[in-house]
Every structure is written in C-alpha cells, then in structure tokens.
Design a protein around this motif. Structure first.
Motif, PDB file in Angstrom:
ATOM      1  N   GLU A  65       0.851  -1.184   0.000  1.00  0.00           N
ATOM      2  CA  GLU A  65       0.000   0.000   0.000  1.00  0.00           C
ATOM      3  C   GLU A  65       0.889   1.236   0.000  1.00  0.00           C
ATOM      4  O   GLU A  65       1.916   1.274   0.678  1.00  0.00           O
ATOM      5  CB  GLU A  65      -0.907   0.021   1.236  1.00  0.00           C
ATOM      6  N   LEU A 108      -4.592  -0.296  -7.537  1.00  0.00           N
ATOM      7  CA  LEU A 108      -5.793   0.501  -7.290  1.00  0.00           C
ATOM      8  C   LEU A 108      -5.333   1.907  -6.928  1.00  0.00           C
ATOM      9  O   LEU A 108      -4.648   2.101  -5.926  1.00  0.00           O
ATOM     10  CB  LEU A 108      -6.615  -0.094  -6.141  1.00  0.00           C
ATOM     11  N   ASP A 161      -6.385   5.599  -5.857  1.00  0.00           N
ATOM     12  CA  ASP A 161      -7.435   6.468  -5.330  1.00  0.00           C
ATOM     13  C   ASP A 161      -7.191   7.883  -5.842  1.00  0.00           C
ATOM     14  O   ASP A 161      -6.345   8.608  -5.323  1.00  0.00           O
ATOM     15  CB  ASP A 161      -7.406   6.431  -3.800  1.00  0.00           C
ATOM     16  N   LEU A 167      -6.147   0.555 -12.071  1.00  0.00           N
ATOM     17  CA  LEU A 167      -7.597   0.652 -11.921  1.00  0.00           C
ATOM     18  C   LEU A 167      -7.861   1.867 -11.037  1.00  0.00           C
ATOM     19  O   LEU A 167      -7.544   1.862  -9.851  1.00  0.00           O
ATOM     20  CB  LEU A 167      -8.162  -0.618 -11.286  1.00  0.00           C
ATOM     21  N   LEU A 201      -9.931   4.751  -8.983  1.00  0.00           N
ATOM     22  CA  LEU A 201     -11.136   4.850  -8.164  1.00  0.00           C
ATOM     23  C   LEU A 201     -11.360   6.303  -7.780  1.00  0.00           C
ATOM     24  O   LEU A 201     -10.413   7.021  -7.459  1.00  0.00           O
ATOM     25  CB  LEU A 201     -10.994   4.009  -6.892  1.00  0.00           C
ATOM     26  N   LYS A 213     -15.702   4.850  -6.078  1.00  0.00           N
ATOM     27  CA  LYS A 213     -15.107   4.299  -4.857  1.00  0.00           C
ATOM     28  C   LYS A 213     -16.098   3.456  -4.060  1.00  0.00           C
ATOM     29  O   LYS A 213     -15.692   2.597  -3.276  1.00  0.00           O
ATOM     30  CB  LYS A 213     -14.571   5.431  -3.979  1.00  0.00           C
ATOM     31  N   LEU A 266     -15.938  -4.665  -7.472  1.00  0.00           N
ATOM     32  CA  LEU A 266     -14.531  -4.268  -7.475  1.00  0.00           C
ATOM     33  C   LEU A 266     -13.634  -5.465  -7.757  1.00  0.00           C
ATOM     34  O   LEU A 266     -12.689  -5.375  -8.549  1.00  0.00           O
ATOM     35  CB  LEU A 266     -14.167  -3.641  -6.131  1.00  0.00           C
ATOM     36  N   ILE A 281     -11.073  -5.912 -10.840  1.00  0.00           N
ATOM     37  CA  ILE A 281      -9.646  -6.213 -10.656  1.00  0.00           C
ATOM     38  C   ILE A 281      -9.252  -7.412 -11.508  1.00  0.00           C
ATOM     39  O   ILE A 281      -8.230  -7.406 -12.200  1.00  0.00           O
ATOM     40  CB  ILE A 281      -9.335  -6.492  -9.171  1.00  0.00           C
TER      41      ILE A 281
END
Length: 206
Positions: free
Chosen positions: A16, A36, A38, A64, A66, A89, A96, A100
């Motif tokens: 992350e 992912l 954001d 991807l 969001l 989101k 989701l 993915i």
C-alpha cells in the motif's frame, strides 16, 4: 477497502502507498499486477503532469482508478493517460473484485455511469456538431465493429475469441488493425472509443 480485499480468495494485497510516498519506481520491488489508484488522494492535473499513470503502466502494472467523482472529463483524461479502468469508490466489493480480475486478464473496467456520461459528454464532436456515431468518417468491417464493441464491454482477447468462435491470433490481428485504423495507442483507448462512439451496441454480451 484493503482490509476487505485481503479476505478475498485469489486477491493478494502486496503493498500500500500513500500519496506522498507513491512512486512508480517502487513498484519494481513489490511487482503488483494491478494497482488501485485512489484519485481523490491526488491533484488530478499534477497526477497527469507527473505522468504517474503512464509511468506505472510502463512498469507492466495495470491501473484501476477509483474516485467518488465520476466526472467524464477526468475519467477520459485518466483513461487516455494509461489507466485500464475507472470505478466509483463505492462500487460493491464483488464488483470491485470482478473489475480487478478483468483488468488483470487484460480487459477494461468502466463504471456504467462513467461509460454513460462519456457517451453523453462526447456524443457530438467537431465544430459542426455532427454526431460522432459508429463509423463516422471511419470505415470498419462488420467484424471489426463487433470486436470493438466487445472491447467496449471489457472483454479480453480470449473471451472475444470464445464468444465469436474465432482463433485468438485472428482476434489479435483484428485489434492491431483497429489500433492502426483509428490511430489509437492501446486497448484502453479502444474501449473509450467504443463507449463514446456507440460501438457497444454492435456487440451482444451474454
């Protein structure tokens, strides 16, 4: 979100990043297949200026995106910048996860509202206001239109080949031809083109 995804079979959360520490170069260490992103954590113009999406794609990581904001202009910029998906989101977990997996397989994932708003926003093109309908100014064969429509629905080459009962090399050849004919860079741009020019209607998805 990450906590929920960690509990999904077949989904491994390997790393992350927060906004401050995000750097596509760090992906080499962890080698995720799908990132992912954001968008609400970034200034969109800065994100595009720093080419973070395209640089991430260069590391063979599929993006991807969001966002709580489904603005079609932002979606188009990010998709053309290299992302392979754009979702709200608040997309349900299963949606989701499906996105993915679709992106991981080489497909494209678009929030239905994003696709709809892109079509609405780009329905007219050029100073004359002529509708940018299917094949407007571009000559495509019926098979090319069909394949382009399926790409707009997010299907992968394998899924397209299975649905149309074609060989995978044949599908790949058609897609290469579409990229040349439409002067587009990649599959994501084909998907956006399909959505914004009405080609999804040429393909029935079971």
């Amino acid at each position: 979100m990450m906590t929920v995804l960690r509990g999904i079979q077949g989904i491994d959360v390997v790393v992350e990043f927060d906004t401050a520490s995000y750097n596509p170069g760090l992906l080499k260490e962890h080698q995720p297949r799908v990132l992912l992103m954001d968008l609400d954590s970034f200034d969109i113009e800065e994100l595009l200026a720093r080419q973070l999406v395209s640089r991430t794609a260069e590391e063979s990581v599929k993006v991807l995106a969001l966002s709580a904001n489904l603005d079609p202009g932002t979606a188009l910029k990010v998709l053309l910048g290299g992302a392979q998906g754009f979702l709200h989101k608040d997309t349900p977990v299963q949606g989701l996860v499906d996105a993915i997996r679709a992106v991981d397989r080489g497909g494209v994932a678009l929030d239905p509202q994003v696709a709809s708003e892109l079509v609405t926003a780009l329905r007219f093109s050029g100073p004359s206001g002529v509708p940018a309908g299917p094949g407007n100014g571009v000559k495509l064969t019926p098979r090319q239109r069909q394949i382009l429509g399926l790409i707009g629905h997010g299907l992968t080459n394998v899924e397209i080949a299975d649905q149309l009962q074609l060989g995978r090399p044949t599908v790949k050849t058609h897609i290469s031809s579409l990229l040349r004919t439409l002067d587009l860079r990649d599959r994501t741009q084909l998907a956006v083109y399909a959505c914004t020019h009405g080609f999804r209607a040429h393909a029935a998805v079971p």
